[in-house]
Design an enzyme around this catalytic site. Structure first.
Site, PDB file in Angstrom:
ATOM      1  N   ALA A 174       1.096  -1.244   0.095  1.00 36.07           N
ATOM      2  CA  ALA A 174      -0.007   0.087   0.013  1.00 36.07           C
ATOM      3  C   ALA A 174       0.902   1.390   0.110  1.00 36.07           C
ATOM      4  CB  ALA A 174      -0.834  -0.056   1.145  1.00 36.07           C
ATOM      5  N   ASP A 175       1.906   1.362   0.806  1.00 35.05           N
ATOM      6  CA  ASP A 175       2.887   2.398   0.876  1.00 35.05           C
ATOM      7  C   ASP A 175       3.454   2.354  -0.425  1.00 35.05           C
ATOM      8  OD1 ASP A 175       2.731   3.584   3.186  1.00 35.05           O
ATOM      9  OD2 ASP A 175       4.013   1.808   4.263  1.00 35.05           O
ATOM     10  N   VAL A 176       4.165   1.397  -1.117  1.00 36.42           N
ATOM     11  CA  VAL A 176       4.895   1.479  -2.294  1.00 36.42           C
ATOM     12  C   VAL A 176       4.034   2.079  -3.459  1.00 36.42           C
ATOM     13  CG1 VAL A 176       5.970  -0.019  -4.039  1.00 36.42           C
ATOM     14  CG2 VAL A 176       6.596  -0.271  -1.733  1.00 36.42           C
TER      15      VAL A 176
END
Length: 393
Positions: A174-176
């Site tokens: 999700a961050d990436v």
């Protein structure tokens, strides 16, 4: 060699993974990234180890997690909570095209560094705000962590074995992906600025991005209103497209159409399956998934992994091995594509650190690796000297 973003300068107030992923990508393409870090502490991920870079006298304070998203940046140590530090940020912005931050919504207001505070003084500034749930909505105050985004946004409900617990992905995806969306949005906003002279704020949220990359499963639900269930490694719309247990390991079979299915059945000696109306088409295979997979599993359990993989390759049937990371990074393909790189690093006992390369291959302006992930504050004096010279001019 000049990069595609040569001459672009980004002031990076972000930390952890989403923002740093975005700015590392921009840095690989030639942008000058100035990473603002808290004096003495720096980005929290510096401490997210082991493993840490091994120095001459043992482990350093440079974690592998920090290394993964912070190359091609310069680090300046500034305490933005002080009036002096906040003013230095404003001074630096006079030389920058982009500011990226991942404070909670409203978190920079008290320092006078919100978009509202800066937009009049810097009308061409592209200001990218990353948060867990966005700048608006009932959840705007909630913290943004990758695990929470994966849970709230639905991907965990789709991941894992049918009878097991909901499962996150093994990396902070999700961050990436938020970092990827952010870098794309920044470039679009810069295009608009170059055409119109107008900067703008970008509001991007981990949960929004996670919902966006539900992709086919999300649209399957919106179309059918049927809530998807976890299928382990099986595909919701294609059969057989999954992992199978072989006699000596596991292999991936990724049959994408009916012709491939026919060749696959011939390869494993089960031609009758391809001619059976229950399995002849992908739509029929979806309806009769359980019976087909049980039959295929029984057959494949007696066959060798390497034999199957070689046979699929020879017959143009998609499939392959499930590599461990040592298999991945020692492969000829990774070497040919330069997906493993080494960069000089002052703290490393060997003099360098190994990193993952950029996957984008430009024909004219290739990604470059100019700076290893910096030690906290390593470039403070140089950046402030440049700023002083600019102000003097």
């Amino acid at each position: 060699m000049t990069g595609a973003l040569d001459g672009l300068r980004v002031l990076d107030l972000s930390r952890i993974l989403a923002g740093p992923t975005a700015t590392q990508l921009l840095g690989d393409f030639g942008a000058d990234i100035i990473k603002v870090e808290r004096p003495g502490l720096g980005d929290e991920t510096r401490a997210w180890g082991p493993p840490f870079v091994e120095g001459v006298d043992g482990p350093t304070q440079e974690s592998a997690y920090y290394l993964c998203a912070n190359r091609n940046k310069r680090s300046i140590a500034l305490d933005i909570a002080t009036p002096e530090g906040a003013q230095k940020v404003r001074d630096l912005l006079a030389t920058c095209d982009v500011l990226i931050e991942n404070f909670k919504p409203g978190g920079l207001d008290k320092y006078g560094l919100s978009y509202a505070d800066l937009k009049d003084a810097f009308p061409k500034l592209v200001y990218c705000s990353i948060s867990g749930f966005g700048q608006t909505g009932p959840n705007r105050e909630k913290p943004g962590y990758d695990l929470l985004a994966q849970a709230y946004g639905g991907i965990m409900s789709l991941t894992g074995e049918p009878e097991g617990e909901p499962m996150k992905t093994a990396v902070g995806i999700a961050d990436v992906m938020t970092g990827m969306y952010a870098s794309n949005a920044i470039l679009a906003a810069l295009r608009h600025r170059d055409n119109s002279g107008e900067g703008q704020q970008i509001d991007i949220a981990l949960v929004d991005c996670q919902i966006a990359w539900l992709i086919n499963e999300g649209t399957n639900y919106l179309t059918s209103k049927n809530i998807p269930t976890r299928r382990g490694n099986q595909h919701p719309n294609i059969v057989p497209y999954q992992v199978f247990q072989m006699a000596d390991g596991h292999a991936v079979v990724a049959v994408g159409n009916d012709a491939q299915f026919g060749r696959f059945c011939t390869l494993i000696g089960r031609e009758e399956l391809a001619n059976d109306p229950q399995y002849a088409t992908n739509a029929a295979r979806l309806v009769n998934r359980d019976a087909l997979i049980a039959t295929l599993s029984d057959t494949l359990a007696g066959l060798g992994r390497d034999w199957l993989i070689s046979g699929m390759e020879a017959n143009k049937i998609p499939g392959g091995p499930i590599n461990r990371l040592d298999d991945v990074f020692e492969s000829d393909q990774v070497a040919a594509r330069e997906m493993k790189i080494a960069m000089p690093h002052a703290s490393a006992a060997t003099g360098s650190v190994d990193l993952i390369g950029n996957p984008v291959k430009f024909s004219k302006t290739p990604a470059t690796y100019r700076r290893a992930p910096p030690i906290c504050g390593a470039d403070t004096d140089d950046i402030l000297a440049e700023l002083a010279a600019t102000q003097k001019d």
